[in-house]
Design a protein around this motif. Sequence first.
Motif, PDB file in Angstrom:
ATOM      1  N   THR A 314     -21.250 -69.798 -30.946  1.00  0.00           N
ATOM      2  CA  THR A 314     -20.846 -70.720 -32.014  1.00  0.00           C
ATOM      3  C   THR A 314     -20.110 -71.939 -31.479  1.00  0.00           C
ATOM      4  OG1 THR A 314     -20.647 -68.842 -33.520  1.00  0.00           O
ATOM      5  CG2 THR A 314     -19.592 -70.908 -34.188  1.00  0.00           C
ATOM      6  N   HIS A 315     -19.202 -71.723 -30.548  1.00  0.00           N
ATOM      7  CA  HIS A 315     -18.391 -72.828 -30.033  1.00  0.00           C
ATOM      8  C   HIS A 315     -18.817 -73.225 -28.618  1.00  0.00           C
ATOM      9  CE1 HIS A 315     -15.842 -72.303 -33.509  1.00  0.00           C
ATOM     10  NE2 HIS A 315     -15.686 -71.023 -33.213  1.00  0.00           N
ATOM     11  N   SER A 316     -20.046 -72.914 -28.279  1.00  0.00           N
ATOM     12  CA  SER A 316     -20.542 -73.213 -26.939  1.00  0.00           C
ATOM     13  C   SER A 316     -21.352 -74.507 -26.948  1.00  0.00           C
ATOM     14  CB  SER A 316     -21.424 -72.057 -26.454  1.00  0.00           C
ATOM     15  OG  SER A 316     -22.100 -72.404 -25.268  1.00  0.00           O
ATOM     16  N   PRO A 317     -21.387 -75.202 -25.821  1.00  0.00           N
ATOM     17  CA  PRO A 317     -22.217 -76.414 -25.733  1.00  0.00           C
ATOM     18  C   PRO A 317     -23.701 -76.108 -25.576  1.00  0.00           C
ATOM     19  CG  PRO A 317     -21.162 -75.999 -23.633  1.00  0.00           C
ATOM     20  CD  PRO A 317     -20.599 -74.987 -24.601  1.00  0.00           C
ATOM     21  N   VAL A 318     -24.064 -74.825 -25.512  1.00  0.00           N
ATOM     22  CA  VAL A 318     -25.464 -74.442 -25.337  1.00  0.00           C
ATOM     23  C   VAL A 318     -25.900 -73.590 -26.523  1.00  0.00           C
ATOM     24  CG1 VAL A 318     -25.172 -74.448 -22.830  1.00  0.00           C
ATOM     25  CG2 VAL A 318     -24.999 -72.294 -24.089  1.00  0.00           C
ATOM     26  N   LEU A 319     -27.220 -73.394 -26.637  1.00  0.00           N
ATOM     27  CA  LEU A 319     -27.791 -72.542 -27.678  1.00  0.00           C
ATOM     28  C   LEU A 319     -28.476 -71.361 -27.017  1.00  0.00           C
ATOM     29  CD1 LEU A 319     -28.445 -72.408 -30.818  1.00  0.00           C
ATOM     30  CD2 LEU A 319     -30.702 -73.268 -30.165  1.00  0.00           C
ATOM     31  N   CYS A 320     -28.262 -70.164 -27.553  1.00  0.00           N
ATOM     32  CA  CYS A 320     -28.903 -68.957 -27.034  1.00  0.00           C
ATOM     33  C   CYS A 320     -30.041 -68.542 -27.958  1.00  0.00           C
ATOM     34  CB  CYS A 320     -27.897 -67.811 -26.934  1.00  0.00           C
ATOM     35  SG  CYS A 320     -26.524 -68.108 -25.799  1.00  0.00           S
ATOM     36  N   ILE A 321     -31.173 -68.117 -27.372  1.00  0.00           N
ATOM     37  CA  ILE A 321     -32.289 -67.622 -28.168  1.00  0.00           C
ATOM     38  C   ILE A 321     -32.826 -66.329 -27.557  1.00  0.00           C
ATOM     39  CG2 ILE A 321     -32.955 -69.942 -28.913  1.00  0.00           C
ATOM     40  CD1 ILE A 321     -35.365 -69.703 -26.997  1.00  0.00           C
ATOM     41  N   GLY A 322     -33.596 -65.590 -28.347  1.00  0.00           N
ATOM     42  CA  GLY A 322     -34.175 -64.344 -27.861  1.00  0.00           C
ATOM     43  C   GLY A 322     -33.099 -63.333 -27.530  1.00  0.00           C
ATOM     44  N   ASN A 323     -33.332 -62.529 -26.498  1.00  0.00           N
ATOM     45  CA  ASN A 323     -32.348 -61.526 -26.097  1.00  0.00           C
ATOM     46  C   ASN A 323     -31.044 -62.142 -25.621  1.00  0.00           C
ATOM     47  OD1 ASN A 323     -33.972 -59.399 -26.752  1.00  0.00           O
ATOM     48  ND2 ASN A 323     -34.488 -58.811 -24.662  1.00  0.00           N
ATOM     49  N   ALA A 324     -31.070 -63.409 -25.258  1.00  0.00           N
ATOM     50  CA  ALA A 324     -29.827 -64.087 -24.886  1.00  0.00           C
ATOM     51  C   ALA A 324     -28.927 -64.273 -26.097  1.00  0.00           C
ATOM     52  CB  ALA A 324     -30.131 -65.443 -24.253  1.00  0.00           C
ATOM     53  N   ALA A 325     -29.514 -64.230 -27.300  1.00  0.00           N
ATOM     54  CA  ALA A 325     -28.731 -64.335 -28.533  1.00  0.00           C
ATOM     55  C   ALA A 325     -28.471 -62.971 -29.138  1.00  0.00           C
ATOM     56  CB  ALA A 325     -29.461 -65.217 -29.548  1.00  0.00           C
ATOM     57  N   GLN A 326     -29.512 -62.135 -29.178  1.00  0.00           N
ATOM     58  CA  GLN A 326     -29.378 -60.797 -29.739  1.00  0.00           C
ATOM     59  C   GLN A 326     -30.411 -59.875 -29.105  1.00  0.00           C
ATOM     60  OE1 GLN A 326     -30.510 -63.394 -32.230  1.00  0.00           O
ATOM     61  NE2 GLN A 326     -32.474 -62.964 -31.257  1.00  0.00           N
ATOM     62  N   ALA A 327     -29.954 -58.734 -28.623  1.00  0.00           N
ATOM     63  CA  ALA A 327     -30.848 -57.720 -28.067  1.00  0.00           C
ATOM     64  C   ALA A 327     -30.775 -56.508 -28.979  1.00  0.00           C
ATOM     65  CB  ALA A 327     -30.434 -57.352 -26.642  1.00  0.00           C
ATOM     66  N   LEU A 328     -31.929 -56.085 -29.507  1.00  0.00           N
ATOM     67  CA  LEU A 328     -31.976 -55.084 -30.564  1.00  0.00           C
ATOM     68  C   LEU A 328     -32.433 -53.723 -30.055  1.00  0.00           C
ATOM     69  CD1 LEU A 328     -33.795 -57.203 -33.318  1.00  0.00           C
ATOM     70  CD2 LEU A 328     -31.356 -57.123 -32.785  1.00  0.00           C
ATOM     71  N   HIS A 329     -32.143 -52.697 -30.840  1.00  0.00           N
ATOM     72  CA  HIS A 329     -32.733 -51.382 -30.629  1.00  0.00           C
ATOM     73  C   HIS A 329     -34.228 -51.490 -30.928  1.00  0.00           C
ATOM     74  CE1 HIS A 329     -33.610 -47.116 -31.163  1.00  0.00           C
ATOM     75  NE2 HIS A 329     -32.416 -46.816 -30.681  1.00  0.00           N
ATOM     76  N   PRO A 330     -35.088 -50.819 -30.147  1.00  0.00           N
ATOM     77  CA  PRO A 330     -36.535 -50.992 -30.331  1.00  0.00           C
ATOM     78  C   PRO A 330     -37.134 -50.205 -31.488  1.00  0.00           C
ATOM     79  CG  PRO A 330     -36.119 -49.467 -28.532  1.00  0.00           C
ATOM     80  CD  PRO A 330     -34.773 -49.988 -28.964  1.00  0.00           C
ATOM     81  N   ILE A 331     -36.314 -49.546 -32.308  1.00  0.00           N
ATOM     82  CA  ILE A 331     -36.830 -48.666 -33.353  1.00  0.00           C
ATOM     83  C   ILE A 331     -37.798 -49.383 -34.294  1.00  0.00           C
ATOM     84  CG2 ILE A 331     -34.827 -49.108 -34.839  1.00  0.00           C
ATOM     85  CD1 ILE A 331     -35.072 -46.250 -35.874  1.00  0.00           C
ATOM     86  N   ALA A 332     -37.541 -50.653 -34.595  1.00  0.00           N
ATOM     87  CA  ALA A 332     -38.401 -51.386 -35.525  1.00  0.00           C
ATOM     88  C   ALA A 332     -39.336 -52.358 -34.819  1.00  0.00           C
ATOM     89  CB  ALA A 332     -37.547 -52.134 -36.548  1.00  0.00           C
ATOM     90  N   GLY A 333     -39.207 -52.483 -33.497  1.00  0.00           N
ATOM     91  CA  GLY A 333     -40.094 -53.357 -32.736  1.00  0.00           C
ATOM     92  C   GLY A 333     -40.010 -54.816 -33.138  1.00  0.00           C
ATOM     93  N   GLN A 334     -38.808 -55.297 -33.481  1.00  0.00           N
ATOM     94  CA  GLN A 334     -38.681 -56.648 -34.024  1.00  0.00           C
ATOM     95  C   GLN A 334     -38.020 -57.645 -33.083  1.00  0.00           C
ATOM     96  OE1 GLN A 334     -39.995 -57.875 -36.937  1.00  0.00           O
ATOM     97  NE2 GLN A 334     -41.041 -55.905 -36.890  1.00  0.00           N
ATOM     98  N   GLY A 335     -37.647 -57.228 -31.878  1.00  0.00           N
ATOM     99  CA  GLY A 335     -36.919 -58.124 -30.983  1.00  0.00           C
ATOM    100  C   GLY A 335     -37.679 -59.387 -30.631  1.00  0.00           C
ATOM    101  N   PHE A 336     -38.912 -59.245 -30.148  1.00  0.00           N
ATOM    102  CA  PHE A 336     -39.683 -60.421 -29.760  1.00  0.00           C
ATOM    103  C   PHE A 336     -40.095 -61.233 -30.982  1.00  0.00           C
ATOM    104  CE2 PHE A 336     -43.767 -62.517 -28.765  1.00  0.00           C
ATOM    105  CZ  PHE A 336     -43.309 -63.396 -27.791  1.00  0.00           C
ATOM    106  N   ASN A 337     -40.424 -60.560 -32.077  1.00  0.00           N
ATOM    107  CA  ASN A 337     -40.797 -61.280 -33.293  1.00  0.00           C
ATOM    108  C   ASN A 337     -39.648 -62.164 -33.778  1.00  0.00           C
ATOM    109  OD1 ASN A 337     -43.474 -60.030 -33.709  1.00  0.00           O
ATOM    110  ND2 ASN A 337     -42.292 -58.159 -33.988  1.00  0.00           N
TER     111      ASN A 337
END
Length: 426
Positions: A314-337
């Motif tokens: 939030t207060h960073s000069p950069v933006l995180c996307i993908g697993n760099a922003a959130q890494a999920l449990h694979p139960i729903a298979g939604q991480g890459f989506n």
Amino acid sequence: MISTLNPVTSSDSNSHTDIIVVGGGVVGALLCQALLHAKLGLHITLVTTNATHTAVYADDIRALALSHHTLSQLEAMGIDINFIKSYIEQIHISDRGHIGQTRLTAREQGVDALGYVTQISVLEHVISQALDASSVAGQLTLIEQAECIDINTDNDVAKVCLLDNGKQIHGRAIILADGQVSRLKNTIGIGSEVTDYGQQGVVAMVGVDRYGPARYQQPLTAFERFTENGPLALLPVSLPTESKAVPNRSNEHIKQYYSLVWCTHEQHATELMALTHEAFLQALQDEFGDRAGRFAYLSTRQSFPLKLTRHDDTHSPVLCIGNAAQALHPIAGQGFNLAVRDIADLVTSVKSLSTLSDLGSVAHWQDVRLRRKGDRNIVISATNALLYGFSNNHCLLSSARTKGLTALHLAKPLKTWLARMAMGYR
């Protein structure tokens, strides 16, 4: 990963660019492709720690489930979707030891498939080819086998990425796609919130030499099986001839291959990894029953800890996307989506800018974060609800699960809602 672009060498002088993308995995490369395909006239620099001349089909037994919406978004980003060979026409959901079960079908939703499956290495190769085709001279610079170790910023319009080879890259914006764990995020003060599920994911390719009951319509069925130790998922995979996931292609008796993700507590995962091939297949058969068929093939196995990691940029000069922003449990298979939707929204936001100088604006990137917050929270909440609601054997929850799956099977509006969530639509 990018096979034919000319990399920048350590002898090159310090450079200036519009957008610096840190991380050359599938998400970072796809972001570069999406930005180039949008024809915004931007110069992009991609920094990756890996050498990019990888094999077309690397020895990677992991697979990705691509939602219906994700495939449409990939095509809009300039990806040739003809690489898709594995379709999911139905998803069968069951709860071990209980009668509750349901099926989601593409026919009920009026689509050709609920989702698709691909090996990660195949998708990497396809993105690499698209990048090669999209790269106009001078618009994409690749710096490989280099690590961004720090970021300096003095104002909204100038940021400096410091590399471990002494090189500096000056850019208007920096986007991190460097995965769940990186030293860089710690260095620049991006905090993380980690939920340790106390589980391991055991992944492998498995194959059946005999189909299960005809009602499961192999080979186009994906399976989600909930147990007291954790969920199991089987995704139908059509493996390319060159795949190293199945080194012996003489297994002509195998009717169908599946990508297996077996989530279980850490002690059980250790025991599973120690089993012989035959004992592992029998354990899988005991846990899964005959719905997928008779398991007769097993590749090498890998295991990894399962955690939810949310990074606060939030207060960073950069933006995180993908697993760099959130890494999920694979139960729903939604991480890459979810990562693909990150990219789509990011590109849309860049298109809306009136001038290039706004690329470095803190207000602009805060707006991007706000646009993505709702989607991320919904996916994280749904994933946790599935995990905690189904990965235990408490009598009250077991009864509720049985009733819930039965109600889901009978209630068309509820099934439609769940199917659309699985297809990537919100």
